[in-house]
Design a protein around this motif. Structure first.
Motif, PDB file in Angstrom:
ATOM      1  N   GLU A  37       0.846  -1.198   0.000  1.00 39.56           N
ATOM      2  CA  GLU A  37       0.000   0.000   0.000  1.00 39.56           C
ATOM      3  C   GLU A  37       0.876   1.241   0.000  1.00 39.56           C
ATOM      4  O   GLU A  37       1.802   1.355   0.809  1.00 39.56           O
ATOM      5  CB  GLU A  37      -0.896   0.004   1.247  1.00 39.56           C
ATOM      6  CG  GLU A  37      -1.729   1.249   1.431  1.00 39.56           C
ATOM      7  CD  GLU A  37      -2.404   1.307   2.796  1.00 39.56           C
ATOM      8  OE1 GLU A  37      -2.099   0.458   3.661  1.00 39.56           O
ATOM      9  OE2 GLU A  37      -3.221   2.231   3.010  1.00 39.56           O
ATOM     10  N   SER A  43      -1.979   9.084   1.557  1.00 42.64           N
ATOM     11  CA  SER A  43      -3.215   8.336   1.366  1.00 42.64           C
ATOM     12  C   SER A  43      -4.249   8.752   2.406  1.00 42.64           C
ATOM     13  O   SER A  43      -3.897   9.296   3.457  1.00 42.64           O
ATOM     14  CB  SER A  43      -2.938   6.839   1.483  1.00 42.64           C
ATOM     15  OG  SER A  43      -2.641   6.502   2.819  1.00 42.64           O
ATOM     16  N   ARG A  70      11.964   7.488  -6.856  1.00 41.45           N
ATOM     17  CA  ARG A  70      11.296   7.596  -8.149  1.00 41.45           C
ATOM     18  C   ARG A  70      11.909   8.759  -8.906  1.00 41.45           C
ATOM     19  O   ARG A  70      11.879   9.901  -8.427  1.00 41.45           O
ATOM     20  CB  ARG A  70       9.801   7.838  -7.917  1.00 41.45           C
ATOM     21  CG  ARG A  70       8.977   8.004  -9.159  1.00 41.45           C
ATOM     22  CD  ARG A  70       7.579   8.479  -8.799  1.00 41.45           C
ATOM     23  NE  ARG A  70       6.773   8.627  -9.993  1.00 41.45           N
ATOM     24  CZ  ARG A  70       5.816   7.789 -10.341  1.00 41.45           C
ATOM     25  NH1 ARG A  70       5.517   6.769  -9.565  1.00 41.45           N
ATOM     26  NH2 ARG A  70       5.134   7.992 -11.439  1.00 41.45           N
ATOM     27  N   LEU A  99       0.345   9.933 -10.004  1.00 36.63           N
ATOM     28  CA  LEU A  99       1.013   8.646 -10.155  1.00 36.63           C
ATOM     29  C   LEU A  99       1.843   8.221  -8.949  1.00 36.63           C
ATOM     30  O   LEU A  99       2.410   7.122  -8.959  1.00 36.63           O
ATOM     31  CB  LEU A  99       1.914   8.690 -11.390  1.00 36.63           C
ATOM     32  CG  LEU A  99       1.207   9.002 -12.712  1.00 36.63           C
ATOM     33  CD1 LEU A  99       2.221   9.158 -13.834  1.00 36.63           C
ATOM     34  CD2 LEU A  99       0.194   7.920 -13.040  1.00 36.63           C
ATOM     35  N   TRP A 100       1.906   9.068  -7.904  1.00 37.03           N
ATOM     36  CA  TRP A 100       2.843   8.775  -6.813  1.00 37.03           C
ATOM     37  C   TRP A 100       2.567   7.442  -6.136  1.00 37.03           C
ATOM     38  O   TRP A 100       3.473   6.830  -5.582  1.00 37.03           O
ATOM     39  CB  TRP A 100       2.810   9.898  -5.774  1.00 37.03           C
ATOM     40  CG  TRP A 100       1.550   9.939  -4.968  1.00 37.03           C
ATOM     41  CD1 TRP A 100       0.412  10.627  -5.257  1.00 37.03           C
ATOM     42  CD2 TRP A 100       1.282   9.246  -3.747  1.00 37.03           C
ATOM     43  NE1 TRP A 100      -0.538  10.405  -4.296  1.00 37.03           N
ATOM     44  CE2 TRP A 100      -0.041   9.575  -3.355  1.00 37.03           C
ATOM     45  CE3 TRP A 100       2.036   8.396  -2.940  1.00 37.03           C
ATOM     46  CZ2 TRP A 100      -0.621   9.058  -2.189  1.00 37.03           C
ATOM     47  CZ3 TRP A 100       1.469   7.888  -1.775  1.00 37.03           C
ATOM     48  CH2 TRP A 100       0.151   8.222  -1.410  1.00 37.03           C
ATOM     49  N   SER A 101       1.330   6.986  -6.175  1.00 36.03           N
ATOM     50  CA  SER A 101       0.985   5.783  -5.424  1.00 36.03           C
ATOM     51  C   SER A 101       1.245   4.486  -6.178  1.00 36.03           C
ATOM     52  O   SER A 101       1.042   3.396  -5.628  1.00 36.03           O
ATOM     53  CB  SER A 101      -0.475   5.841  -4.991  1.00 36.03           C
ATOM     54  OG  SER A 101      -1.324   5.920  -6.111  1.00 36.03           O
ATOM     55  N   SER A 102       1.701   4.588  -7.402  1.00 37.13           N
ATOM     56  CA  SER A 102       1.970   3.377  -8.183  1.00 37.13           C
ATOM     57  C   SER A 102       3.376   2.885  -7.889  1.00 37.13           C
ATOM     58  O   SER A 102       4.353   3.568  -8.204  1.00 37.13           O
ATOM     59  CB  SER A 102       1.841   3.672  -9.678  1.00 37.13           C
ATOM     60  OG  SER A 102       2.311   2.554 -10.426  1.00 37.13           O
ATOM     61  N   PRO A 103       3.519   1.695  -7.323  1.00 36.19           N
ATOM     62  CA  PRO A 103       4.864   1.214  -6.986  1.00 36.19           C
ATOM     63  C   PRO A 103       5.707   0.849  -8.198  1.00 36.19           C
ATOM     64  O   PRO A 103       6.935   0.749  -8.094  1.00 36.19           O
ATOM     65  CB  PRO A 103       4.581  -0.018  -6.122  1.00 36.19           C
ATOM     66  CG  PRO A 103       3.231  -0.480  -6.535  1.00 36.19           C
ATOM     67  CD  PRO A 103       2.472   0.758  -6.914  1.00 36.19           C
ATOM     68  N   ASN A 104       5.087   0.690  -9.353  1.00 37.16           N
ATOM     69  CA  ASN A 104       5.813   0.201 -10.529  1.00 37.16           C
ATOM     70  C   ASN A 104       6.888   1.154 -11.021  1.00 37.16           C
ATOM     71  O   ASN A 104       7.846   0.729 -11.657  1.00 37.16           O
ATOM     72  CB  ASN A 104       4.831  -0.090 -11.659  1.00 37.16           C
ATOM     73  CG  ASN A 104       3.868  -1.202 -11.313  1.00 37.16           C
ATOM     74  OD1 ASN A 104       4.191  -2.079 -10.519  1.00 37.16           O
ATOM     75  ND2 ASN A 104       2.680  -1.162 -11.890  1.00 37.16           N
ATOM     76  N   ASP A 105       6.720   2.453 -10.755  1.00 31.95           N
ATOM     77  CA  ASP A 105       7.659   3.443 -11.280  1.00 31.95           C
ATOM     78  C   ASP A 105       8.748   3.825 -10.293  1.00 31.95           C
ATOM     79  O   ASP A 105       9.484   4.779 -10.524  1.00 31.95           O
ATOM     80  CB  ASP A 105       6.898   4.696 -11.720  1.00 31.95           C
ATOM     81  CG  ASP A 105       5.991   4.422 -12.905  1.00 31.95           C
ATOM     82  OD1 ASP A 105       4.904   5.029 -12.969  1.00 31.95           O
ATOM     83  OD2 ASP A 105       6.371   3.588 -13.752  1.00 31.95           O
TER      84      ASP A 105
END
Length: 129
Positions: A46, A62, A100, A109-115
């Motif tokens: 999360e 969040s 990041r 986009l800050w919450s997307s762990p992929n980047d």
């Protein structure tokens, strides 16, 4: 090589506070956004907070930690902090920091762990009486 080391976790009673640190080596944190994530047993990772690169340093959080957790950075120490107040048992998890370099549209986009490119090993936070 790049290394992120989280510290400051531990056992705390409900309503208590902890301050987590994310210390970096091999990378200058002020040029990156730094996110904080957590993962509880059996749950997905999360996203909970993020601070943009300097000099912007815009912060995001969040809803689950809004008004309780505060992210900040000390560029002289190459460290980012997560101040956690009014802790609840549901905050129990392993907490991770990550960097990041992709800064565009961070607000969305800050919450997307992929980047996030680099991750620490995590620090355990347990909230229990």
């Amino acid at each position: 090589q790049v290394q992120l080391v989280e510290s400051g976790g531990g056992l705390v009673q409900p309503g208590g506070s902890l301050r987590l640190s994310c210390a970096a080596s091999g990378i200058i944190l002020k040029y990156y956004a730094v996110g904080w994530f957590r993962q509880a047993p059996g749950k997905e990772r999360e996203a909970i907070s993020c601070i943009g690169s300097t000099p912007d340093d815009t912060t995001f959080g969040s809803h689950s930690v809004k008004d309780r957790f505060t992210v900040s950075r000390d560029n002289a120490k190459n460290t980012v902090y997560l101040q956690m107040d009014s802790l609840k048992p549901e905050d129990t998890a392993v907490y991770y920091c990550a960097t990041r370099s992709l800064l565009q549209r961070l607000w969305a986009l800050w919450s997307s762990p992929n980047d996030y490119e680099y991750w620490g090993q995590g620090t355990q936070v347990t909230v229990s009486s």
